[in-house]
Design an enzyme around this catalytic site. Structure first.
Site, PDB file in Angstrom:
ATOM      1  N   GLU A  59       0.864  -1.190   0.000  1.00 24.93           N
ATOM      2  CA  GLU A  59       0.000   0.000   0.000  1.00 24.93           C
ATOM      3  C   GLU A  59       0.897   1.236   0.000  1.00 24.93           C
ATOM      4  O   GLU A  59       1.685   1.448   0.916  1.00 24.93           O
ATOM      5  CB  GLU A  59      -0.911   0.008   1.229  1.00 24.93           C
ATOM      6  CG  GLU A  59      -1.967  -1.091   1.176  1.00 24.93           C
ATOM      7  CD  GLU A  59      -2.963  -1.060   2.334  1.00 24.93           C
ATOM      8  OE1 GLU A  59      -3.894  -1.872   2.312  1.00 24.93           O
ATOM      9  OE2 GLU A  59      -2.798  -0.229   3.261  1.00 24.93           O
ATOM     10  N   GLU A  70      -5.268   9.162  10.296  1.00 23.47           N
ATOM     11  CA  GLU A  70      -3.914   8.737  10.676  1.00 23.47           C
ATOM     12  C   GLU A  70      -3.516   9.238  12.066  1.00 23.47           C
ATOM     13  O   GLU A  70      -3.807  10.359  12.445  1.00 23.47           O
ATOM     14  CB  GLU A  70      -2.880   9.259   9.671  1.00 23.47           C
ATOM     15  CG  GLU A  70      -3.245   9.122   8.210  1.00 23.47           C
ATOM     16  CD  GLU A  70      -3.380   7.681   7.735  1.00 23.47           C
ATOM     17  OE1 GLU A  70      -2.985   6.755   8.479  1.00 23.47           O
ATOM     18  OE2 GLU A  70      -3.900   7.484   6.621  1.00 23.47           O
TER      19      GLU A  70
END
Lengths: 313, 424
Positions: A59, A70
């Site tokens: 990824e 995040e």
């Protein structure tokens, strides 16, 4: 949504054959790195180290300025990559420059996908006049493609660069129609994240739209390495047990032992980001050479891959 | 609702879209919470289940001090040769319109059985209002605030803490509202099962833009009745400052169906309307006037972004307007032409701040001052009767005003050297 059924491996639904094949054998190791962190050349070396270390799918994070899913580790990587000049165009060049033999998935936020090919409308409509004033050389190539926003141009370019699919953390099933359509048009996959809070009808909706693999979020919160395995992992895996796509578990996996336990709990693969980004961050902090950092990343990858293998034994 | 001038059916479709704007662009983990919130908003707020609205309005009146007055501004009316009326949201408890929404959402969270409140704040007004509402209703509360904003709005930081809230500094990016919203969303993604996120403006994913507008609509529902009672007619124009747009939507809502009432959303022109793409900085917060369509913080709306789609760092002398996005419904109303997007730069806002202070004895928030800057600039074009919302009072801004006034030549300002070295 109609998509071709299994394109090779038994029990997978994917537009991209390489992605299906990646989950067909032993448990898959799916690492993540932010592209361009801390600079273009080092980042190439780090991603190639992941492949040497046994990655089955990689990824690649295309950095967005507001990464709301995040935690601090990947936020830090995104800041470093943006400061070093990463852009969507450079991201695609990076994918083309990479010398790896595994399928690549783009992980990014929807605004970057949506804006691609829309910029700098020549008539300055939609309030875009400020871009004309600021237009540099790079804008010339956008001029031609300028027009309505939408994911098609981005997906077309991603297919051309050789990407296999997308993970878009701020795009729930409800808003994913246009991207799903573009992915089908260009033969790419759209991976959805199933959260610990996802239940009932929401599961059905995502099951209908997902292809490639499903990203099973092991715990609530943002990304980031943890020292424990969430006890919600098995519960989450059980909810998608009868889905046709492979199940890859992520959020918080930091070492081989955790990888082993997650695979033993029934995962077809493990997704690891922050534990790898931590190695990049540490290298930046200590001023280590990129090849030293690359070796550490490769070693960590081997540890995680070996852990995943043990989980299946 | 009681006021039929503008309903969800007309402007907002039930799926939270306003024309091409709106929607729900959030991590999957938050989607069930948004569905739960949408359900609770429908039952308690729109359908008044369990008498929610009676309790809300009773608390707004008794705790908040509603209704707020609509006051004729005698000096400004004379100066501009126009009847100028002020909707005095600065007199609401806490000193700004923010309590209308904060009290509504904290109460709703209580009805939903949540046991913790989180919120972001820019100028600190929403954080203060949320901290007050949480203390009033006995809920623990954490407020995320950018470090830069903490430094320029310290009185509000103290107020939040004194009310018992935890204030979490946000150090990412430039340390303003944009980063604070992102950080609050991250907290929510971890705590969503027992925590309600009290978003402070008409921004974010559905149902927030509709719900916050509904809680703030009390401003224009009162003002519309008050202006008719005082003058026997509707105004020619309503002016409100616009950052994310909660004051704006609250001030406009009841007038949207009145086609003869012009609505002006006054944004922060900052120091310049031009953009430095290289540095990723827009030295303004004029999203409606200069932004492009994109997706930020859960909604498709107008944004300040570079041509790749990276969000720009915005700027305004007023922390409360300093945001790179704007509410999706306001973006749609501006596109339709129902709302006129305007902007006023830092200099004109400061000048207006001093004028309202010396002419009317009202020290406005710097956010509010932008609306008065526009009133001065367009005094001849706005008609004979103008309502301006005084969205908040300016106590929190005094240090900034002293500092920023000293940098400039502002004819109507008192001598700021009196305060050199600040207030302490």
């Amino acid at each position: 949504m109609s998509r071709p059924d299994a394109t090779g491996a038994v029990g997978t639904v994917a537009n991209d054959e390489a992605l299906a094949a990646a989950f067909a054998g032993e448990p898959a190791f799916v690492p993540y790195l932010a592209v361009g962190d801390p600079d273009y050349e080092s980042s190439l070396a780090y991603v190639e180290a992941l492949a040497r270390g046994g990655a089955d799918v990689i990824e690649l994070g295309l950095p967005f300025s507001e990464p709301i899913a995040e935690g601090p580790t990947i936020q830090g990587a995104i800041v470093r990559a943006l400061e070093a000049g990463m852009t969507p165009e450079r991201f695609f060049a990076f994918v083309e420059d990479l010398d790896v033999d595994v399928p690549l998935v783009c992980m990014t936020y929807y605004n970057l996908i949506y804006q691609y090919g829309r910029h700098s409308a020549p008539d300055g409509e939609d309030g875009d006049t400020e871009y004309e004033a600021a237009a540099g050389d790079e804008d010339a190539e956008y001029e031609a493609a300028a027009g309505e926003g939408g994911p098609r141009a981005f997906v077309e370019r991603a297919a051309e660069a050789g990407l296999s699919g997308f993970v878009v953390p701020d795009l729930p099933a409800e808003e994913a129609g246009p991207l799903r359509e573009a992915c089908d048009e260009f033969g790419l996959d759209l991976i959805f994240i199933v959260a610990p809070t996802t239940r009932g009808e929401r599961l059905d909706r995502m099951r209908e739209l997902v292809s490639g693999y499903v990203y099973v979020q092991a715990r609530l919160g943002t990304t980031g390495a943890r020292t424990d395995v969430s006890d919600r992992t098995e519960e989450s895996l059980a909810r998608v047990a009868d889905w046709e796509v492979p199940k890859a578990v992520g959020f918080g996996i930091a070492d081989g032992e955790q990888a082993e336990r997650i695979v033993a709990a029934g995962a077809d693969g493990i997704i690891v980001g922050s534990a790898l980004v931590d190695i990049v961050a540490e290298g930046v902090e200590n001023g280590d050479d990129a090849d030293v950092v690359a070796d550490r990343i490769e070693a960590k990858a081997r540890e995680l891959k070996a852990g995943a293998r043990r989980g299946r034994e | 609702m009681t006021d039929a001038t503008h309903t969800d059916d007309e402007n907002a479709e039930s799926d939270g879209r306003f024309g091409r704007y709106g929607g729900q662009y959030v991590p999957e983990a938050l989607m069930p919470a948004l569905e739960e919130l949408e359900d609770a908003y429908g039952r308690y707020v729109l359908e008044n289940e369990d008498g929610f609205l009676e309790e809300f309005h009773r608390r707004l009146d008794d705790f908040g001090g509603r209704p707020t007055p609509l006051q004729r501004a005698d000096r400004l009316s004379e100066r501009y040769d126009t009847e100028v009326y002020l909707k005095r949201e600065d007199l609401l408890h806490g000193g700004a319109h923010k309590l209308n929404n904060a009290l509504g959402q904290v109460l709703l969270a209580k009805y939903m059985g949540k046991d913790r409140i989180i919120a972001e704040t820019g100028a600190g007004q929403h954080g203060t209002a949320t901290a007050m509402a949480a203390a009033h209703l006995g809920m623990p509360c954490t407020i995320y605030m950018g470090e830069r904003d903490i430094n320029r709005q310290r009185p509000n930081v103290f107020r939040m803490k004194i009310n018992g809230a935890e204030v979490q500094p946000v150090t990412t990016g430039r340390g303003t509202l944009k980063e604070a919203i992102s950080e609050t969303m991250r907290d929510w993604a971890a705590t969503v099962e027992d925590t309600h996120y009290v978003i402070g403006s008409v921004v974010g994913p559905h149902p927030f833009p509709s719900m916050v507008r509904e809680f703030q609509a009390v401003i224009s529902r009162e003002a519309r009745a008050q202006v008719q009672e005082k003058t026997g007619r509707l105004p020619d124009a309503v002016l409100a400052c616009a950052g994310g747009g909660s004051n704006t939507m609250g001030s406009f809502e009841a007038f949207i169906g009145d086609d003869d009432v012009d609505l002006y959303a006054v944004e922060a022109g900052g120091s310049s309307l031009s953009v430095d793409e290289e540095a990723g900085v827009a030295p303004n917060s004029a999203t409606l006037s200069t932004g492009g369509e994109g997706v930020l913080h859960g909604a498709r709306t107008k944004l300040l972004q570079d041509h790749h789609g990276q969000i720009m760092e915005s700027h305004s002398v007023s922390a409360g307007l300093d945001y790179a996005g704007v509410g999706p419904e306001l973006a749609a109303l501006a596109d339709e032409g129902r709302v006129t997007a305007a902007n006023v730069d830092d200099d004109a806002a400061l000048e207006a701040f001093h004028r309202l202070s010396t002419d009317e004895g009202i020290i406005p928030a710097l956010e509010t001052a932008h609306a008065f800057g526009y009133l001065k600039q367009r005094q001849d074009e706005l008609g004979d009767l103008v309502v301006v919302t005084v969205s908040g009072r300016g106590d929190k801004d005094l240090e900034t005003v002293i500092e920023e006034t000293e940098k400039r030549e502002i004819g109507n300002a008192p001598d700021m050297s009196l305060f050199s070295g600040g207030l302490r």
